[in-house]
Design a protein around this motif. Sequence first.
Motif, mmCIF file in Angstrom:
data_model
loop_
_atom_site.group_PDB
_atom_site.id
_atom_site.type_symbol
_atom_site.label_atom_id
_atom_site.label_comp_id
_atom_site.label_asym_id
_atom_site.label_seq_id
_atom_site.Cartn_x
_atom_site.Cartn_y
_atom_site.Cartn_z
ATOM 1 N N VAL A 38 40.504 12.142 36.683
ATOM 2 C CA VAL A 38 40.585 13.072 36.532
ATOM 3 C C VAL A 38 42.699 13.511 36.242
ATOM 4 N N ILE A 39 42.026 14.488 35.915
ATOM 5 C CA ILE A 39 43.835 14.946 34.838
ATOM 6 C C ILE A 39 43.583 15.795 36.222
ATOM 7 N N GLY B 237 46.424 18.303 38.107
ATOM 8 C CA GLY B 237 46.316 20.519 38.771
ATOM 9 C C GLY B 237 44.871 20.984 37.770
ATOM 10 N N MET B 238 45.704 21.649 37.396
ATOM 11 C CA MET B 238 44.810 23.160 36.860
ATOM 12 C C MET B 238 45.176 23.519 34.975
ATOM 13 N N ARG C 229 50.799 18.616 34.033
ATOM 14 C CA ARG C 229 49.317 17.439 34.207
ATOM 15 C C ARG C 229 49.588 15.590 34.115
#
Lengths: 321, 333
Positions: B272-273, B275-276, B293
């Motif tokens: 999963v990376i 943050g957004m 990120r």
Amino acid sequence: MSFLEVNDLKVHFPVRGGFFNTIQDYVYAVDGVSFKIDEGKTYGLIGESGSGKTTIGKAIVGLEKPTAGEILYYGQLVNKKRLRKKLGYNKEVQMIFQDVLSSLDPRKRIRDIIAEPIRNHEKLTKEEEMKRILTLLDIVGMPSDALFKYPHEFSGGQRQRIGVARAVALNPKLIVADEPVSALDLSVQAQILNFLKKIQKDFNLSYIFISHDLGVVKHMCDYIYIMHRGRFVEAGTREDIYNNPQHIYTKRLIAAIPEVDAENREEARIKRIKVEQEYSEKESIFYDENGKVFDLVPISDTHYVAIKNKEDLGYVENSIA
Amino acid sequence: MENEKILEIKDLHTGFRFEDKYFDAVDGVSFSLYKNELLAIVGESGCGKSTIANSIVGLHDKNHTRVSGEIIYDDENVVNYSEEQFNKIRGKDIGFIFQDPLASLNPLHRVGEQIKEALIYHTDLTKEQRHERMLYLLGRVGIVNPERTARQFPHELSGGMRQRVLIAMALSCKPNIVIADEPTTALDVTIQAQILDLLSELQNEIHAGIILITHDLGVVAQMADRVAVMYAGQFVEVAEAKELFRNPLHPYTRSLLHSIPQSDAVGAELNVIQGMVPSLKNLSRDGCRFAPRIPWIPDSEHEKNPILHQISRDHFVRCTCWENFHFENEGGC
């Protein structure tokens, strides 16, 4: 042990027309499918759009009335609203929708959205309810200040998590997930998939995972059903389907997935064209004159294929290899 | 012949206006498109990939957007073209295939008429010749009964058929450039495969340069000659397709490839990376945009003003953070 059993389920939609708006024909959306759901397992339903996979999901939750066939919950019929109510079935089976934004009421705050199933099925005081909602938000990894926001204030991934929080609010046994990640970006998709796996472990949930993305299904599911024209064409464990596909439709579907492998794309292309050709040539072995899929025939303990004669398989096998 | 440059974009900025301030959705993008080449632009939603496409053909509302930089087509900079000037090249020199075919076909006109529309504007064929050409095009994109389909309305066709009609429309005047904005996202995998095969087959026929915009790395791996990976309005990695998948360098590219459910690691946790994707307004425009990120990579690894570095002949990477990049759970190396 299986707690849900679906026997010969059929959902037909009438096509009306003519001067008196009489029934002219039927769309055979789901035309005789049977399967069982075990605790803590994930079942994948794969098929093209229009193959009836969502209709099966809806029929299981009770949003679609089956034309024929039975859905048994611990051996008891749950085809009717009254029966479902008596058994508390609606509490045990929940659904996650593909298009989350349209499944969340835009005028309700997150707090009320998540509280809705709790208010419907359990009598809790305000404090207890609040406590439950906060734990749920914590489970899906959302901050508590989300409580008083509206659905439009969230991103796609967050909305999907709210949908999941609502679905797990009542500790259900089974969640029907209808394309839960197909509208999401890759990295967000990974988040949601990891998270669905995690709560499955924590709550011993079962999933019916409806999707057209074979990569995602492979990642998630223990047992896979391939659908075409309202019927199952092949059923088997993950290994059966991906390593040893037998039905020509399954082969075609698998050949069509674009692999993240730039080196061998010419081979993939040639294979795809070959399978496509095979599909048009061998149609008569796998479909009857009316284009209907045959009944499932077992070829191993876990692996079932829809075919008229099992012997025909050997013939197809040799010609492809 | 092979390496004929047909489109060159230099330092393109496209900004949208929010309350009297412009925010650049495309922030300094430069690339060239060659004849017979398929360039794929990949990225997540909101990274600006469609904005590039719309800027090239001037589809933005001039009152709310600001486009600067150079888009050189046929020795002319088209950035400040007027609507009339754009109309001369749109459809004739540049074909456009949109994501949602139903929304880009007129529901009130038969599809045959809609295909002929571009021919009326851009060619001097007679009425009969236009009709013939239209039927030829429909047949060419794999429609079994062109006569009948030409008389149908868009709603009578299936999604795959509509997309074929759109391709026929885009290719009707033999354009030099075809821009395909997520042409198969709304389609089933089997139909997606057919449409993509058709697209590359037609490319071999008219030798156009194609810009394929997509978020599906699988499609890119199967189709593209060259790939540009985009993040927050900038290209972070540009490379030949085979090179990119063999040797991805930028942390963003690697993270993306890592988060695909892979066949060899079934059931394992996906990457999963953190943050957004930053929103346009809150995007910090100094330093490496991907840095927030990957917080476990120290600041010293990033460049102050990241630029695209040439790594090998056809491989460019932005910033220096890729050199010592490792995933969080791998530990330093």
